[in-house]
Design an enzyme around this catalytic site. Sequence first.
Site, short mmCIF file in Angstrom:
data_model
loop_
_atom_site.label_atom_id
_atom_site.label_comp_id
_atom_site.label_asym_id
_atom_site.label_seq_id
_atom_site.Cartn_x
_atom_site.Cartn_y
_atom_site.Cartn_z
N CYS A 81 0.83 -1.21 0.00
CA CYS A 81 0.00 0.00 0.00
C CYS A 81 0.86 1.26 0.00
O CYS A 81 0.52 2.26 -0.64
CB CYS A 81 -0.91 0.02 1.22
SG CYS A 81 -2.09 -1.32 1.30
N THR A 82 1.96 1.21 0.72
CA THR A 82 2.85 2.36 0.76
C THR A 82 3.35 2.70 -0.63
O THR A 82 3.38 3.87 -1.04
CB THR A 82 4.03 2.08 1.71
OG1 THR A 82 3.52 1.82 3.02
CG2 THR A 82 4.99 3.26 1.77
#
Length: 211
Positions: free
Chosen positions: A45-46
């Site tokens: 997600c980062t």
Amino acid sequence: MSLKIGDTAPDFSAETTLGNINFYDWTNGRWVILYSHPADYTPICTTELGRTAQLKDEFEKRNTSVLALSVDDVESHKGWIKDINETANTQVEFPIIADSDKTIANAYQMIHENASSSVTVRTVYFIGPDKKIKATITYPASTGRNFTEILRVLDSLQLTSEFSVGTPVDWEDGQEVVISPSVGNEEIPEKFPKGHREVKPYLRYTPQPNK
């Protein structure tokens, strides 16, 4: 029952990193990419949120707003954004929804119980200015999204919403498109003044009309 292409996207109110929003008001007549994240401070997600921020100008060119969702709270989101900005050398300027009770995730069927009873999959909703769902892409939590494909799909959706065409296999912005079967040959000169080529009576190509 799952949301389908052509369904109206559910409205909601939410707390986000940029303040409280009402979804329908927030869309403001623009296209929207709404996409889910299993949790804050997760590696894939980062990278995805960093890439989204890097593509700010690309989404803006397409009159498209981006709205992310994670089940953690706003303070957690804000701390996470610092990591995203640092690792991607960018600035996250779009809102991230806090959905700790999973109300929005459930409304949009972002939790697939056979994969996980509590963690969202990587769902992407393409929502038009009419608040209808135009397309969806769903990845498992372990697979990062391809933003080149997300932009390609967005280009196709916007093109085909304006002109009576479809985009053929592996199409990319600027390439030939296919004339819709609903368009008769006698209509082509007026609708597609750039000309066309016929491979089969049902397979007719024309230069991309908006280029």
